[in-house]
Enzyme design. Structure first.
Site, PDB file in Angstrom:
ATOM      1  N   ASP B  18       0.861  -1.183   0.000  1.00 46.11           N
ATOM      2  CA  ASP B  18       0.000   0.000   0.000  1.00 46.11           C
ATOM      3  C   ASP B  18       0.895   1.228   0.000  1.00 46.11           C
ATOM      4  O   ASP B  18       2.067   1.153   0.357  1.00 46.11           O
ATOM      5  CB  ASP B  18      -0.892   0.006   1.257  1.00 46.11           C
ATOM      6  CG  ASP B  18      -1.908   1.150   1.246  1.00 46.11           C
ATOM      7  OD1 ASP B  18      -2.170   1.716   0.166  1.00 46.11           O
ATOM      8  OD2 ASP B  18      -2.442   1.471   2.321  1.00 46.11           O
ATOM      9  N   SER B  19       0.337   2.364  -0.373  1.00 47.98           N
ATOM     10  CA  SER B  19       1.094   3.609  -0.287  1.00 47.98           C
ATOM     11  C   SER B  19       1.272   4.004   1.189  1.00 47.98           C
ATOM     12  O   SER B  19       2.253   4.634   1.539  1.00 47.98           O
ATOM     13  CB  SER B  19       0.380   4.720  -1.044  1.00 47.98           C
ATOM     14  OG  SER B  19      -0.935   4.873  -0.553  1.00 47.98           O
ATOM     15  N   CYS B  82      -4.072  -1.259  -2.272  1.00 47.42           N
ATOM     16  CA  CYS B  82      -4.120   0.187  -2.453  1.00 47.42           C
ATOM     17  C   CYS B  82      -4.981   0.426  -3.682  1.00 47.42           C
ATOM     18  O   CYS B  82      -4.621  -0.004  -4.784  1.00 47.42           O
ATOM     19  CB  CYS B  82      -2.707   0.708  -2.668  1.00 47.42           C
ATOM     20  SG  CYS B  82      -2.600   2.436  -3.158  1.00 47.42           S
ATOM     21  N   GLU B 159      -7.680   8.786   9.990  1.00 49.57           N
ATOM     22  CA  GLU B 159      -6.350   8.902  10.615  1.00 49.57           C
ATOM     23  C   GLU B 159      -6.394   9.751  11.896  1.00 49.57           C
ATOM     24  O   GLU B 159      -5.572   9.552  12.788  1.00 49.57           O
ATOM     25  CB  GLU B 159      -5.331   9.429   9.610  1.00 49.57           C
ATOM     26  CG  GLU B 159      -5.130   8.423   8.478  1.00 49.57           C
ATOM     27  CD  GLU B 159      -3.894   8.642   7.639  1.00 49.57           C
ATOM     28  OE1 GLU B 159      -3.199   9.651   7.824  1.00 49.57           O
ATOM     29  OE2 GLU B 159      -3.631   7.786   6.773  1.00 49.57           O
ATOM     30  N   CYS B 205     -11.622   2.367  -0.959  1.00 45.95           N
ATOM     31  CA  CYS B 205     -10.371   2.856  -0.357  1.00 45.95           C
ATOM     32  C   CYS B 205     -10.136   2.021   0.883  1.00 45.95           C
ATOM     33  O   CYS B 205     -11.068   1.750   1.652  1.00 45.95           O
ATOM     34  CB  CYS B 205     -10.500   4.339  -0.004  1.00 45.95           C
ATOM     35  SG  CYS B 205      -9.128   4.967   1.000  1.00 45.95           S
ATOM     36  N   HIS B 207      -8.875   2.656   3.655  1.00 44.79           N
ATOM     37  CA  HIS B 207      -9.164   3.274   4.954  1.00 44.79           C
ATOM     38  C   HIS B 207     -10.637   3.109   5.347  1.00 44.79           C
ATOM     39  O   HIS B 207     -10.977   3.190   6.524  1.00 44.79           O
ATOM     40  CB  HIS B 207      -8.860   4.781   4.909  1.00 44.79           C
ATOM     41  CG  HIS B 207      -7.431   5.140   5.157  1.00 44.79           C
ATOM     42  ND1 HIS B 207      -6.419   4.757   4.319  1.00 44.79           N
ATOM     43  CD2 HIS B 207      -6.845   5.855   6.157  1.00 44.79           C
ATOM     44  CE1 HIS B 207      -5.269   5.233   4.791  1.00 44.79           C
ATOM     45  NE2 HIS B 207      -5.503   5.900   5.901  1.00 44.79           N
TER      46      HIS B 207
END
Lengths: 313, 313
Positions: B18-19, B82, B159, B205, B207
């Protein structure tokens, strides 16, 4: 945007550097102070955001960017329009290029000292800027007490454009106001826990000037705090203009910094120049389209075509 | 986290890339499907986020990352955890390494096809994923109509940890719910304008699985939409396990992809293994501290020590 005009002959080229395009708020403030200077702006967009990276990585990226502006664009003065790079890489940049370098932290702290009566100053910024404690250190040197807080949601909110407090956008601006409220409440609680009485709030990120109206509204809604907002971008531009003038007064400046033939006053607009077009070249390491689309929001006028550059990485 | 156990001998090493560390939600789903595999996870944190970068830059970064996992960590299978890299760089990665590569887009679209009755599918993702139209293209191939929207605020909200809908965190979770509501309302308005009747929402995504409870709550509050949420991470892990089994059935798989000695069923936990410790090595190109601090939230257990690697740039 790269048209020249009669006053451009012999004037300095000022390099302005940011990890993205938020630093265009600093360029906007510089244009108000010195509209006749030439400007080269570099946004290192391929490697943004610096805010979440380590000191070592930020120093490497910032030094490479500064070298591009000085060695390839011939800028004679460098403004680091990026709080994170100013906080973590100012020394590395100064070592990497042979021209004067001005960051945004010290001018912001100086402006806070001029504004604050209690000496207690709130600072909002990115994660990396806060973790560096660059603002609280700069405050301490000036006899102030800085209380810092990272506000990582504010940059994406600005980039989403959720900032206009107009009828059609009130739902999105209310989200942003609520985020600002949560961050400022937490910051005020931190200050209260330390028995401090802040009267000044420093916007320690170049994206934040676009939030200033919402921030001031939230402060008013929160009661009569009397907190004054300090914009690091404006403070830095004022300091840059002051240094230009100083550099042309041999009695008051360091000899190695006297590189320019004209002071800031020679770079001001006259009344006859209402059709004035600023002399700006914008460069980005990636995302030229996004830069052009969003950049004008930060600069306050179109950026013109943005040129792509490759700094490696 | 790198303890071996008796079943690790002879099992494949799966590379997960993943990035950032959002892809740990895919690793978490893979661990449920194949707990006994060895895993090497790389987060290219020095160069994140990929979401705002160009295809050329993303392809270069992703190929370098894939080469590290295959050539330096000996992974025999690669999961691109990702969405942005899967959308923009899957071909580049497949060219760069000699092992099978699975992205997250196609499994997500396949799961949407299995779930949707109307054939109209909503997709939320990052800017770059949406601009690539990778999901709507994958949907079209399967006879679905995908309606995409970039939701750049959701990653920073995750985050920040503004996701827990518990008493102490209700103010921050309400901000996140309101952001989700604004995005979904805009998406539903787009669907209505095209006279579409979506019944499925793809989380495009890595996240977003952490937002799933809030997203489902917002969908219920918005009325009886009957919209089912599809998690690309889970869909990808299920597809990876299916491919493992296929690869060990010579009648059904491509010969050049038959690299493993055991199928997914051999990688399942037995009832006697309640004290099982997964075999994971995590690597990051920067921000090891942030990775360790936030990574466990995505993985659902501690990541263990994260090793710093330099891919250049």
């Amino acid at each position: 945007m790269s048209k020249t005009n009669k006053k451009n002959i012999g004037v300095p080229t000022i390099g302005v550097f940011d990890s993205g395009f938020g630093g265009l708020t600093v360029l906007r403030a510089l244009l108000k102070q010195m509209p006749h200077a030439r400007y080269a702006f570099l946004g290192d967009t391929a490697r943004l955001p610096y805010g979440s990276k380590s000191r070592r990585t930020i120093a490497k990226y910032a030094a490479e960017s500064a070298q591009f502006l000085v060695h390839e664009q011939g800028t004679e003065y460098l403004v680091i329009a990026c709080n994170t790079a100013s906080a973590l890489a100012l020394d590395a940049i100064q070592e990497a290029v042979p021209v004067p370098v001005l960051g945004v932290i010290e001018p912001g702290a100086q402006a806070a000292r001029a504004a604050s009566k209690t000496g207690d100053v709130l600072v909002i910024a990115t994660d990396a800027t806060v973790q560096s404690h660059a603002y609280s250190n700069a405050c301490r040197v000036l006899g102030l007490h800085g209380i810092e807080r990272a506000c990582p949601l504010l940059v994406p909110l600005v980039e989403e454009g959720w900032i206009a407090d107009s009828p059609g956008h009130s739902v999105t601006a209310e989200v942003t106001s609520q985020v600002i409220r949560i961050y400022l409440d937490q910051l005020q609680a931190d200050a209260k826990a330390e028995n401090l009485h802040p009267d000044t709030l420093v916007l320690g990120c170049t994206h934040y000037p676009l939030l200033r109206p919402l921030i001031e509204k939230v402060l008013i809604q929160s009661g009569p705090s009397g907190i004054r907002v300090i914009d690091s971008a404006e403070a830095t531009a004022a300091e840059a203009a002051r240094l230009f003038t100083l550099q042309n007064n041999p009695q008051r400046c360091h000899p190695e910094r006297s590189r320019f033939s004209g002071g800031a006053k020679d770079l001001l607009l006259t009344e006859a120049e209402s059709d004035f077009i600023p002399n700006i070249r914008c460069f980005a390491t990636d995302s030229v389209e996004k830069f052009e689309r969003l950049g004008s929001r930060f600069l306050g006028c179109p950026t013109g075509p943005v040129e792509l550059v490759d700094l490696g990485g």
